[in-house]
Design an enzyme around this catalytic site. Structure first.
Site, PDB file in Angstrom:
ATOM      1  CG  HIS A 288      -0.270   0.236   5.745  1.00 60.43           C
ATOM      2  ND1 HIS A 288      -0.599   1.546   6.023  1.00 60.43           N
ATOM      3  CD2 HIS A 288      -1.317  -0.264   5.039  1.00 60.43           C
ATOM      4  CE1 HIS A 288      -1.790   1.830   5.509  1.00 60.43           C
ATOM      5  NE2 HIS A 288      -2.247   0.746   4.910  1.00 60.43           N
TER       6      HIS A 288
ATOM      7  CG  MET B  54      -9.884  -4.297   4.460  1.00 64.42           C
ATOM      8  SD  MET B  54      -9.697  -4.958   2.796  1.00 64.42           S
ATOM      9  CE  MET B  54      -8.179  -4.138   2.294  1.00 64.42           C
TER      10      MET B  54
ATOM     11  CG  MET C 216      -9.714   0.691   4.827  1.00 66.14           C
ATOM     12  SD  MET C 216      -8.876  -0.152   3.484  1.00 66.14           S
ATOM     13  CE  MET C 216      -7.615  -1.000   4.405  1.00 66.14           C
TER      14      MET C 216
ATOM     15  CG  ASP D  48      -2.678   2.574   1.352  1.00 58.83           C
ATOM     16  OD1 ASP D  48      -2.145   1.687   0.670  1.00 58.83           O
ATOM     17  OD2 ASP D  48      -3.443   2.333   2.317  1.00 58.83           O
TER      18      ASP D  48
ATOM     19  CG  MET E 220      -7.307   6.100   0.769  1.00 57.33           C
ATOM     20  SD  MET E 220      -6.128   4.904   1.425  1.00 57.33           S
ATOM     21  CE  MET E 220      -6.364   3.499   0.316  1.00 57.33           C
TER      22      MET E 220
ATOM     23  CG  ASP F 216      -4.202  -2.370   4.280  1.00 57.39           C
ATOM     24  OD1 ASP F 216      -4.443  -1.158   4.417  1.00 57.39           O
ATOM     25  OD2 ASP F 216      -3.264  -2.814   3.593  1.00 57.39           O
TER      26      ASP F 216
ATOM     27  CB  SER G 115       0.448  -2.720   2.708  1.00 60.11           C
ATOM     28  OG  SER G 115      -0.756  -3.444   2.809  1.00 60.11           O
TER      29      SER G 115
ATOM     30  CG  HIS H 125      -5.663   1.866   6.062  1.00 64.98           C
ATOM     31  ND1 HIS H 125      -5.406   1.750   4.721  1.00 64.98           N
ATOM     32  CD2 HIS H 125      -6.709   2.730   6.155  1.00 64.98           C
ATOM     33  CE1 HIS H 125      -6.258   2.503   4.040  1.00 64.98           C
ATOM     34  NE2 HIS H 125      -7.063   3.097   4.901  1.00 64.98           N
TER      35      HIS H 125
HETATM   36  C1  DX5 Z   1      -5.985  -0.822  -0.091  1.00 65.07           C
HETATM   37  C2  DX5 Z   1      -5.060  -0.865   1.095  1.00 65.07           C
HETATM   38  C3  DX5 Z   1      -3.635  -0.832   0.748  1.00 65.07           C
HETATM   39  C4  DX5 Z   1      -3.149  -2.041  -0.015  1.00 65.07           C
HETATM   40  C5  DX5 Z   1      -2.147  -1.545  -1.002  1.00 65.07           C
HETATM   41  O1  DX5 Z   1      -7.277  -0.674   0.356  1.00 65.07           O
HETATM   42  O2  DX5 Z   1      -5.309   0.240   1.937  1.00 65.07           O
HETATM   43  O3  DX5 Z   1      -2.809  -0.603   1.891  1.00 65.07           O
HETATM   44  O4  DX5 Z   1      -2.554  -3.020   0.783  1.00 65.07           O
HETATM   45  O5  DX5 Z   1      -1.820  -2.576  -1.840  1.00 65.07           O
HETATM   46  P1  DX5 Z   1      -1.006  -2.359  -3.198  1.00 65.07           P
HETATM   47  O6  DX5 Z   1       0.295  -1.722  -2.810  1.00 65.07           O
HETATM   48  O7  DX5 Z   1      -0.881  -3.739  -3.728  1.00 65.07           O
HETATM   49  O8  DX5 Z   1      -1.835  -1.445  -4.054  1.00 65.07           O
HETATM   50 ZN    ZN Z   2      -3.864   0.605   3.542  1.00 62.04          ZN
END
Ligand code: DX5
Ligand code: ZN
Length: 230
Positions: free
Chosen positions: A36, A40, A71, A178, A140, A38, A11, A69
Site C-alpha cells: 500500500h 499525499m 490522497m 486503513d 478509513m 500513500d 503501508s 492510495h
Molecule cells: C493514513 C494512510 C495510511 C497510513 C496508515 O492517511 O492512508 O495508509 O499509512 O498508517 P498506520 O497503520 O500507522 O495507522
Molecule cells: Zn492509506
C-alpha cells in the site's frame, strides 16, 4: 472474516526509506498480499509523501500488487504517470471528487483495479450506486493524512454496513480498512467484516521486524476466530 482469508497490505508510509526495497521484500516473503503506497499532496491532506518514482523503484523489487492510495486533488491527472511507473491498483477518495464515476471508469480503462476510500465522517450509503463497478471499498479508520494514529472505533458499524452492502451484491468487491490497525484493532475490524487490512506502523515500526509483526496480526485474528468457535 476468517484469519486465513484476511489479506495484509503493509503501508510503506511507516517504512525506513533508507531500506525500503529490503523491507518490501521482507513483507513479500512474509506473505503480504499487496503493498500500500500513500500518495499525499499537501492539499487534500496536510502532508506531502511520495510520488510515481517510488512506485517505479519498487516495481523492480517486488511482484506484489502495488496499490496506490490517492490522497490528492485531481487524481485523474496523475493516473497515467502512476500506471507507467508500474501501479496495479488505485484507491481514490469519494470526498472532493465531483466526478468519481469518471475517475473509476478511467482506472478500469487503464486495466487497473479500482477502489473507493471513504473518510470517517462519510456514510457508507454514498457507495451504493458505485459498488458494482468497484474492486474494493476502503473504509478509513482514521482521518487520512498521517500514520501512527489511533483507530476510530466509531467506524466499526460502518465496516459492518459496507460488508452487508457487498454481500447483497454477492461479494462484488473487497472491503478494506486503513489506519490504526494493530493486533487489537485487526481483530475488531476483521470481525466487523474487513477482508483487507492496511497497516503501516504496526508492521514497519515493530522492533522485532516485518515478518514477526505480520505473524502477530494474523495470530490475533486467528485467536479471535478460535475463541468464537470454542
Ligand atoms: C493514513 C494512510 C495510511 C497510513 C496508515 O492517511 O492512508 O495508509 O499509512 O498508517 P498506520 O497503520 O500507522 O495507522
Ligand atoms: Zn492509506
Amino acid at each position: 472474516m476468517e484469519a486465513d482469508t484476511v489479506k495484509l497490505a503493509p503501508s510503506i508510509l511507516a517504512a525506513d526509506f533508507a531500506r525500503l526495497g529490503e523491507q518490501v521484500a521482507e513483507a513479500e516473503q512474509a506473505g503480504a498480499d499487496r503493498i500500500h503506497i500513500d500518495v499525499m499532496d499537501g492539499h487534500f491532506v496536510p502532508r506531502l509523501s511520495m510520488g510515481a518514482p517510488i512506485v517505479q523503484s519498487l516495481r523492480r523489487v517486488t511482484r506484489l500488487r502495488l496499490e496506490i492510495h490517492m490522497m490528492i486533488l485531481n487524481p485523474d491527472s496523475f493516473l497515467e504517470e502512476f500506471v507507467e511507473a508500474g501501479s496495479d491498483s488505485f484507491l481514490v477518495h469519494w470526498e472532493g471528487n465531483n466526478n468519481l464515476h469518471r475517475t473509476v471508469r478511467r482506472i478500469k480503462e487503464l486495466g487497473k483495479y479500482a477502489g473507493v476510500a471513504v473518510n470517517p465522517a462519510t456514510p457508507a450509503a454514498v457507495l451504493e450506486e458505485m459498488l458494482p463497478e468497484l474492486d474494493q471499498v476502503l473504509v478509513m479508520t482514521v482521518n487520512p493524512g498521517f500514520g501512527h494514529q489511533q483507530f476510530l472505533h466509531s467506524t466499526l458499524p460502518k465496516i459492518e454496513r459496507v460488508r452487508q452492502m457487498v454481500e447483497r451484491l454477492d461479494g462484488c468487491c473487497e472491503v478494506g480498512v486503513d489506519g490504526g490497525i494493530n493486533q487489537e484493532t485487526a481483530r475488531l475490524a476483521s470481525a466487523a467484516g474487513a477482508g483487507v487490512l492496511v497497516a503501516g506502523s504496526s508492521i514497519f515500526g515493530d522492533n522485532l521486524g516485518v515478518a514477526t509483526a505480520m505473524g502477530g496480526l494474523r495470530a490475533s485474528i486467528a485467536r479471535h476466530k478460535s475463541n468464537l468457535l470454542a
